[in-house]
Motif scaffolding. Structure first.
Motif, PDB file in Angstrom:
ATOM      1  N   GLN A  41      26.366  -8.611  -5.490  1.00 15.00           N
ATOM      2  CA  GLN A  41      27.528  -8.689  -6.390  1.00 15.00           C
ATOM      3  C   GLN A  41      28.193  -7.334  -6.572  1.00 15.00           C
ATOM      4  OE1 GLN A  41      29.048 -11.401  -6.964  1.00 15.00           O
ATOM      5  NE2 GLN A  41      27.340 -12.440  -5.977  1.00 15.00           N
ATOM      6  N   ARG A 133      29.300 -21.343  -0.846  1.00 12.68           N
ATOM      7  CA  ARG A 133      29.394 -20.108  -1.620  1.00 12.68           C
ATOM      8  C   ARG A 133      29.153 -18.886  -0.726  1.00 12.68           C
ATOM      9  NH1 ARG A 133      25.824 -17.222  -5.036  1.00 12.68           N
ATOM     10  NH2 ARG A 133      24.190 -18.743  -4.879  1.00 12.68           N
ATOM     11  N   LYS A 134      28.117 -18.954   0.098  1.00  8.45           N
ATOM     12  CA  LYS A 134      27.778 -17.804   0.935  1.00  8.45           C
ATOM     13  C   LYS A 134      28.856 -17.577   1.994  1.00  8.45           C
ATOM     14  CE  LYS A 134      24.230 -17.110  -1.491  1.00  8.45           C
ATOM     15  NZ  LYS A 134      22.876 -17.495  -1.205  1.00  8.45           N
ATOM     16  N   GLU A 137      31.757 -15.774   0.485  1.00  5.17           N
ATOM     17  CA  GLU A 137      31.491 -14.355   0.264  1.00  5.17           C
ATOM     18  C   GLU A 137      31.488 -13.585   1.585  1.00  5.17           C
ATOM     19  OE1 GLU A 137      28.014 -14.772  -2.215  1.00  5.17           O
ATOM     20  OE2 GLU A 137      29.243 -14.818  -4.027  1.00  5.17           O
ATOM     21  N   TRP A 277      35.386 -22.696  -7.047  1.00  9.70           N
ATOM     22  CA  TRP A 277      34.251 -21.858  -6.657  1.00  9.70           C
ATOM     23  C   TRP A 277      33.503 -21.391  -7.904  1.00  9.70           C
ATOM     24  CZ3 TRP A 277      34.810 -16.231  -4.584  1.00  9.70           C
ATOM     25  CH2 TRP A 277      33.562 -15.768  -4.120  1.00  9.70           C
ATOM     26  N   VAL A 281      29.602 -22.327  -8.629  1.00  9.85           N
ATOM     27  CA  VAL A 281      28.553 -21.323  -8.825  1.00  9.85           C
ATOM     28  C   VAL A 281      27.858 -21.551 -10.167  1.00  9.85           C
ATOM     29  CG1 VAL A 281      28.090 -18.861  -9.122  1.00  9.85           C
ATOM     30  CG2 VAL A 281      29.658 -19.618  -7.333  1.00  9.85           C
ATOM     31  N   GLU A 284      25.608 -24.638  -9.951  1.00 12.43           N
ATOM     32  CA  GLU A 284      24.423 -24.340  -9.154  1.00 12.43           C
ATOM     33  C   GLU A 284      23.427 -23.501  -9.958  1.00 12.43           C
ATOM     34  OE1 GLU A 284      25.026 -23.223  -4.879  1.00 12.43           O
ATOM     35  OE2 GLU A 284      24.001 -21.415  -5.538  1.00 12.43           O
ATOM     36  N   GLU A 285      23.947 -22.498 -10.658  1.00 11.54           N
ATOM     37  CA  GLU A 285      23.086 -21.594 -11.414  1.00 11.54           C
ATOM     38  C   GLU A 285      22.457 -22.310 -12.609  1.00 11.54           C
ATOM     39  OE1 GLU A 285      21.804 -18.882 -10.655  1.00 11.54           O
ATOM     40  OE2 GLU A 285      21.069 -18.097 -12.573  1.00 11.54           O
TER      41      GLU A 285
END
Ligand SMILES: Nc1nc2c(ncn2[C@@H]2O[C@H](COP(=O)(O)OP(=O)(O)OP(=O)(O)O)[C@@H](O)[C@H]2O)c(=O)[nH]1
Ligand SMILES: [Mg+2]
Length: 323
Positions: A41, A133-134, A137, A277, A281, A284-285
């Protein structure tokens, strides 16, 4: 995972366009280890101002349609024209099939070796959300490294292609010549999110079939799609082997981008993608934290067993654990 590089070194290396540092930064971002997340991050936050300027294109289609071959042909044209091209190849089926990803890499061998190109095969990491997500990024890191065209390849086998459409500015769907009326078992969903459609392998004995398929897919799309922002999805034949039509496919991508830039839908599409997004996230978290909580862990086996046995209603079991 980042080869002993500090956060500052990763940032500087990506900014300098160093491919090996970019590869390490992507590996860091792809890592699911909690101790890597904070560093990832930091790197992404520092690089964020350098992102956003690439042409982002998703390329999807059934297995063997010719995605990798077309991307190699397209990538080589674009690098020859002075672009820096990154290809992110995701294979959502790799966990099942044992990975056709390495095959992709070899098939793009000329592009991989080109100084202005970066080809990155990405494992799916299991869950669709993870891929999504990956990959997003990784795409940002490629932009920060100066790649002005980022191409994302994914096999169109399920919902994954819709997730990829949500990462890019223009979504290119590849279809095979022949059996046009069946739409080759492709879910309507993929055509609903297509911005440009290309019929591949339009060469040799397939040429007539490919021309017929172009007519059939155009007709199907006219029924399926209304054009709310005035963009009519073009259907084009192309051959990565002969090179015919490859330039026209890229011109259609560029035309779509110009259209959305002018209408303002590019900016709103990207804004909406960031909003979704954010929530993906968070969802998911939250799920991860829920499962990791000691209170949940203490009761989960008992509640799950009772629900599975039919002794406890699903809603009651869920309420107990959520409580
Ligand atoms: N005749 C012809 N064959 C092609 C063309 N493009 C690809 N092929 C062949 O089709 C096969 C599959 O091509 P790939 O590029 O690997 O297809 P893909 O969609 O990336 O496949 P997966 O990643 O495994 O889903 C290969 O044998 C290619 O040589 C083309 O334009 N014309
Ligand atoms: Mg491929």
């Amino acid at each position: 995972v980042s080869g002993g590089l500090s956060v500052a070194q990763l940032i500087a290396g990506v900014e300098a366009g160093d491919r090996s540092v970019l590869a390490r930064a992507i590996t860091l971002v792809e890592s699911n280890r909690p101790e890597h997340a904070a560093r990832a991050q930091e790197v992404l936050t520092a690089l964020l101002p350098r992102t956003g300027s690439a042409v982002r294109v998703g390329v999807s289609g059934p297995p063997g349609v010719g995605k990798s071959t077309l991307l190699e042909a397209l990538g080589l044209r674009l690098t020859a024209a002075g672009h820096k091209v990154a290809v992110l190849a995701i294979d959502p089926s790799s966990t099942v099939s044992g990975g056709s990803i390495l095959g992709d890499k070899t098939r793009m061998e000329h592009l991989s070796a080109h100084a202005s190109a970066y080809v990155r095969p990405s494992p799916s990491g299991g869950a669709l959300g993870g891929v999504h997500r990956k990959t997003r990024e990784s795409l940002l890191l490629c932009e920060a490294a100066g790649y002005d065209v980022v191409l994302v390849e994914t096999v169109g086998v399920g919902q994954s292609e819709v997730a990829v459409a949500d990462l890019v500015d223009t979504f290119l769907v590849l279809l095979l010549p022949g059996s046009g009326d069946e739409l080759q078992g492709i879910k309507k969903g993929i055509l609903e999110v297509a911005d440009v459609v290309a019929v591949t392998k339009a060469d040799g004995e397939h040429l007539t079939l490919a021309r017929q398929a172009v007519q059939q897919f155009s007709a199907a799309l006219r029924l399926l799609r209304h054009a709310p922002d005035g963009w009519v999805v073009p259907v084009l034949p192309c051959s990565a082997v002969s090179g015919d039509g490859v330039g026209a496919v890229w011109e259609a991508v560029v035309a779509h981008r110009a259209h959305t830039l002018q209408s303002g839908s590019l900016a709103s599409r990207r804004a909406e993608q960031r909003r979704r997004w954010l929530w993906a996230v968070i969802d998911e978290e939250l799920g991860r934290r829920f499962r990791a909580s000691p209170e949940v862990a203490a009761q989960v086996a008992e509640v799950e067993a009772a629900v599975v046995a039919g002794a406890l209603p699903v809603m009651a079991g869920a309420a107990r654990l959520l409580g």
